[in-house]
Design a protein around this motif. Structure first.
Motif, PDB file in Angstrom:
ATOM      1  N   GLY A  39     -22.334 -14.310  -2.174  1.00  0.00           N
ATOM      2  CA  GLY A  39     -23.211 -13.335  -2.806  1.00  0.00           C
ATOM      3  C   GLY A  39     -22.530 -12.437  -3.814  1.00  0.00           C
ATOM      4  O   GLY A  39     -23.134 -11.503  -4.310  1.00  0.00           O
ATOM      5  N   SER A  40     -21.294 -12.728  -4.127  1.00  0.00           N
ATOM      6  CA  SER A  40     -20.547 -11.886  -5.062  1.00  0.00           C
ATOM      7  C   SER A  40     -19.967 -12.744  -6.178  1.00  0.00           C
ATOM      8  O   SER A  40     -19.210 -13.674  -5.920  1.00  0.00           O
ATOM      9  CB  SER A  40     -19.407 -11.171  -4.316  1.00  0.00           C
ATOM     10  OG  SER A  40     -18.466 -10.648  -5.230  1.00  0.00           O
ATOM     11  N   GLY A  41     -20.334 -12.403  -7.401  1.00  0.00           N
ATOM     12  CA  GLY A  41     -19.800 -13.125  -8.544  1.00  0.00           C
ATOM     13  C   GLY A  41     -18.304 -12.951  -8.700  1.00  0.00           C
ATOM     14  O   GLY A  41     -17.590 -13.891  -9.048  1.00  0.00           O
ATOM     15  N   GLU A  42     -17.824 -11.749  -8.422  1.00  0.00           N
ATOM     16  CA  GLU A  42     -16.391 -11.483  -8.549  1.00  0.00           C
ATOM     17  C   GLU A  42     -15.587 -12.297  -7.539  1.00  0.00           C
ATOM     18  O   GLU A  42     -14.588 -12.927  -7.884  1.00  0.00           O
ATOM     19  CB  GLU A  42     -16.115  -9.990  -8.366  1.00  0.00           C
ATOM     20  CG  GLU A  42     -14.670  -9.610  -8.620  1.00  0.00           C
ATOM     21  CD  GLU A  42     -14.460  -8.114  -8.531  1.00  0.00           C
ATOM     22  OE1 GLU A  42     -13.373  -7.721  -8.080  1.00  0.00           O
ATOM     23  OE2 GLU A  42     -15.375  -7.342  -8.905  1.00  0.00           O
ATOM     24  N   SER A  43     -16.037 -12.300  -6.285  1.00  0.00           N
ATOM     25  CA  SER A  43     -15.350 -13.090  -5.258  1.00  0.00           C
ATOM     26  C   SER A  43     -15.443 -14.572  -5.564  1.00  0.00           C
ATOM     27  O   SER A  43     -14.480 -15.321  -5.363  1.00  0.00           O
ATOM     28  CB  SER A  43     -15.953 -12.825  -3.878  1.00  0.00           C
ATOM     29  OG  SER A  43     -15.706 -11.501  -3.479  1.00  0.00           O
ATOM     30  N   ALA A  44     -16.601 -15.017  -6.049  1.00  0.00           N
ATOM     31  CA  ALA A  44     -16.784 -16.425  -6.393  1.00  0.00           C
ATOM     32  C   ALA A  44     -15.814 -16.834  -7.499  1.00  0.00           C
ATOM     33  O   ALA A  44     -15.200 -17.903  -7.436  1.00  0.00           O
ATOM     34  CB  ALA A  44     -18.222 -16.684  -6.818  1.00  0.00           C
ATOM     35  N   ASP A  45     -15.672 -15.980  -8.483  1.00  0.00           N
ATOM     36  CA  ASP A  45     -14.745 -16.273  -9.581  1.00  0.00           C
ATOM     37  C   ASP A  45     -13.306 -16.339  -9.075  1.00  0.00           C
ATOM     38  O   ASP A  45     -12.557 -17.259  -9.423  1.00  0.00           O
ATOM     39  CB  ASP A  45     -14.895 -15.211 -10.675  1.00  0.00           C
ATOM     40  CG  ASP A  45     -14.309 -15.669 -11.989  1.00  0.00           C
ATOM     41  OD1 ASP A  45     -14.519 -16.838 -12.361  1.00  0.00           O
ATOM     42  OD2 ASP A  45     -13.642 -14.851 -12.653  1.00  0.00           O
ATOM     43  N   ASP A  46     -12.931 -15.380  -8.243  1.00  0.00           N
ATOM     44  CA  ASP A  46     -11.567 -15.360  -7.693  1.00  0.00           C
ATOM     45  C   ASP A  46     -11.276 -16.622  -6.884  1.00  0.00           C
ATOM     46  O   ASP A  46     -10.214 -17.233  -7.032  1.00  0.00           O
ATOM     47  CB  ASP A  46     -11.353 -14.138  -6.803  1.00  0.00           C
ATOM     48  CG  ASP A  46     -11.292 -12.842  -7.577  1.00  0.00           C
ATOM     49  OD1 ASP A  46     -11.142 -12.878  -8.827  1.00  0.00           O
ATOM     50  OD2 ASP A  46     -11.415 -11.770  -6.943  1.00  0.00           O
ATOM     51  N   LEU A  47     -12.212 -17.015  -6.032  1.00  0.00           N
ATOM     52  CA  LEU A  47     -11.982 -18.180  -5.176  1.00  0.00           C
ATOM     53  C   LEU A  47     -12.025 -19.480  -5.965  1.00  0.00           C
ATOM     54  O   LEU A  47     -11.323 -20.443  -5.625  1.00  0.00           O
ATOM     55  CB  LEU A  47     -12.962 -18.205  -4.018  1.00  0.00           C
ATOM     56  CG  LEU A  47     -12.729 -17.097  -2.983  1.00  0.00           C
ATOM     57  CD1 LEU A  47     -13.790 -17.138  -1.898  1.00  0.00           C
ATOM     58  CD2 LEU A  47     -11.351 -17.193  -2.367  1.00  0.00           C
ATOM     59  N   THR A  48     -12.804 -19.521  -7.030  1.00  0.00           N
ATOM     60  CA  THR A  48     -12.799 -20.698  -7.907  1.00  0.00           C
ATOM     61  C   THR A  48     -11.423 -20.849  -8.541  1.00  0.00           C
ATOM     62  O   THR A  48     -10.847 -21.945  -8.554  1.00  0.00           O
ATOM     63  CB  THR A  48     -13.892 -20.570  -8.988  1.00  0.00           C
ATOM     64  OG1 THR A  48     -15.163 -20.443  -8.344  1.00  0.00           O
ATOM     65  CG2 THR A  48     -13.900 -21.771  -9.909  1.00  0.00           C
ATOM     66  N   GLN A  49     -10.872 -19.743  -9.022  1.00  0.00           N
ATOM     67  CA  GLN A  49      -9.527 -19.785  -9.605  1.00  0.00           C
ATOM     68  C   GLN A  49      -8.488 -20.170  -8.558  1.00  0.00           C
ATOM     69  O   GLN A  49      -7.585 -20.968  -8.842  1.00  0.00           O
ATOM     70  CB  GLN A  49      -9.189 -18.430 -10.220  1.00  0.00           C
ATOM     71  CG  GLN A  49      -9.978 -18.130 -11.471  1.00  0.00           C
ATOM     72  CD  GLN A  49      -9.626 -16.774 -12.057  1.00  0.00           C
ATOM     73  OE1 GLN A  49      -8.498 -16.315 -11.947  1.00  0.00           O
ATOM     74  NE2 GLN A  49     -10.598 -16.134 -12.675  1.00  0.00           N
ATOM     75  N   GLU A  50      -8.612 -19.638  -7.348  1.00  0.00           N
ATOM     76  CA  GLU A  50      -7.672 -19.975  -6.284  1.00  0.00           C
ATOM     77  C   GLU A  50      -7.739 -21.457  -5.929  1.00  0.00           C
ATOM     78  O   GLU A  50      -6.726 -22.065  -5.599  1.00  0.00           O
ATOM     79  CB  GLU A  50      -7.936 -19.124  -5.044  1.00  0.00           C
ATOM     80  CG  GLU A  50      -7.458 -17.700  -5.185  1.00  0.00           C
ATOM     81  CD  GLU A  50      -7.611 -16.917  -3.886  1.00  0.00           C
ATOM     82  OE1 GLU A  50      -7.266 -17.464  -2.822  1.00  0.00           O
ATOM     83  OE2 GLU A  50      -8.085 -15.777  -3.960  1.00  0.00           O
ATOM     84  N   THR A  51      -8.932 -22.038  -6.004  1.00  0.00           N
ATOM     85  CA  THR A  51      -9.079 -23.465  -5.733  1.00  0.00           C
ATOM     86  C   THR A  51      -8.269 -24.272  -6.734  1.00  0.00           C
ATOM     87  O   THR A  51      -7.510 -25.174  -6.352  1.00  0.00           O
ATOM     88  CB  THR A  51     -10.569 -23.876  -5.791  1.00  0.00           C
ATOM     89  OG1 THR A  51     -11.300 -23.123  -4.825  1.00  0.00           O
ATOM     90  CG2 THR A  51     -10.733 -25.360  -5.523  1.00  0.00           C
ATOM     91  N   PHE A  52      -8.396 -23.937  -8.007  1.00  0.00           N
ATOM     92  CA  PHE A  52      -7.643 -24.680  -9.025  1.00  0.00           C
ATOM     93  C   PHE A  52      -6.145 -24.396  -8.951  1.00  0.00           C
ATOM     94  O   PHE A  52      -5.335 -25.288  -9.207  1.00  0.00           O
ATOM     95  CB  PHE A  52      -8.217 -24.405 -10.419  1.00  0.00           C
ATOM     96  CG  PHE A  52      -9.503 -25.130 -10.661  1.00  0.00           C
ATOM     97  CD1 PHE A  52      -9.519 -26.503 -10.879  1.00  0.00           C
ATOM     98  CD2 PHE A  52     -10.710 -24.461 -10.635  1.00  0.00           C
ATOM     99  CE1 PHE A  52     -10.710 -27.191 -11.075  1.00  0.00           C
ATOM    100  CE2 PHE A  52     -11.908 -25.131 -10.835  1.00  0.00           C
ATOM    101  CZ  PHE A  52     -11.909 -26.502 -11.053  1.00  0.00           C
ATOM    102  N   LEU A  53      -5.775 -23.189  -8.565  1.00  0.00           N
ATOM    103  CA  LEU A  53      -4.352 -22.903  -8.364  1.00  0.00           C
ATOM    104  C   LEU A  53      -3.787 -23.749  -7.224  1.00  0.00           C
ATOM    105  O   LEU A  53      -2.661 -24.246  -7.308  1.00  0.00           O
ATOM    106  CB  LEU A  53      -4.128 -21.417  -8.072  1.00  0.00           C
ATOM    107  CG  LEU A  53      -4.224 -20.490  -9.270  1.00  0.00           C
ATOM    108  CD1 LEU A  53      -4.163 -19.031  -8.809  1.00  0.00           C
ATOM    109  CD2 LEU A  53      -3.115 -20.774 -10.257  1.00  0.00           C
ATOM    110  N   ALA A  54      -4.564 -23.928  -6.172  1.00  0.00           N
ATOM    111  CA  ALA A  54      -4.129 -24.765  -5.052  1.00  0.00           C
ATOM    112  C   ALA A  54      -3.942 -26.209  -5.510  1.00  0.00           C
ATOM    113  O   ALA A  54      -2.993 -26.880  -5.088  1.00  0.00           O
ATOM    114  CB  ALA A  54      -5.132 -24.691  -3.906  1.00  0.00           C
ATOM    115  N   VAL A  55      -4.823 -26.674  -6.383  1.00  0.00           N
ATOM    116  CA  VAL A  55      -4.692 -28.033  -6.928  1.00  0.00           C
ATOM    117  C   VAL A  55      -3.392 -28.150  -7.718  1.00  0.00           C
ATOM    118  O   VAL A  55      -2.637 -29.111  -7.557  1.00  0.00           O
ATOM    119  CB  VAL A  55      -5.913 -28.392  -7.812  1.00  0.00           C
ATOM    120  CG1 VAL A  55      -5.662 -29.677  -8.590  1.00  0.00           C
ATOM    121  CG2 VAL A  55      -7.158 -28.523  -6.963  1.00  0.00           C
ATOM    122  N   ILE A  56      -3.121 -27.162  -8.546  1.00  0.00           N
ATOM    123  CA  ILE A  56      -1.893 -27.188  -9.359  1.00  0.00           C
ATOM    124  C   ILE A  56      -0.659 -27.187  -8.458  1.00  0.00           C
ATOM    125  O   ILE A  56       0.273 -27.963  -8.668  1.00  0.00           O
ATOM    126  CB  ILE A  56      -1.873 -25.989 -10.333  1.00  0.00           C
ATOM    127  CG1 ILE A  56      -2.953 -26.172 -11.402  1.00  0.00           C
ATOM    128  CG2 ILE A  56      -0.493 -25.817 -10.958  1.00  0.00           C
ATOM    129  CD1 ILE A  56      -3.217 -24.926 -12.235  1.00  0.00           C
TER     130      ILE A  56
END
Length: 110
Positions: A39-56
């Protein structure tokens, strides 16, 4: 169109354009996945970035045993669980959800 799995293997060999394409394909779907659940755009954005960082960070360990989509959402589910646990810990005790068993016991149902 190149498959996600081929792009991931290209990225594993050092191709930045391959990662950029995977990011372009999955950024919005992952963002929406987190947004719906948090329900939070800010948290969603942070976790999306963290997902791609984990991939890297885990590129060298990637093995094409499953679809890249499955791999990404597996990471996303783990991050979502960690975020929910963090929110539960950070929430004041009087606002935390109460166990159904505690409620049933307190109300004389057990």
């Amino acid at each position: 169109m190149i498959s996600d799995e081929a792009l991931m293997l290209d990225f594993q060999r050092g191709s930045r354009p391959a990662f950029d394409e995977l990011f372009a394909r999955y950024h919005e779907p992952l963002y929406c996945f987190f947004r719906r659940r948090l329900g939070s755009g800010e948290s969603a954005d942070d976790l999306t970035q963290e997902t791609f960082l984990a991939v890297i960070r885990a590129t060298a360990r990637y093995e094409p045993r499953a679809l890249v989509r499955t791999y990404l959402y597996g990471i996303a589910f783990k991050l979502l669980g960690a975020e929910r646990r963090k929110r539960a810990r950070d929430q004041p005790a009087d606002l935390r959800p109460v166990s159904a068993m505690i409620v049933m016991t307190a109300c004389g149902f057990v």
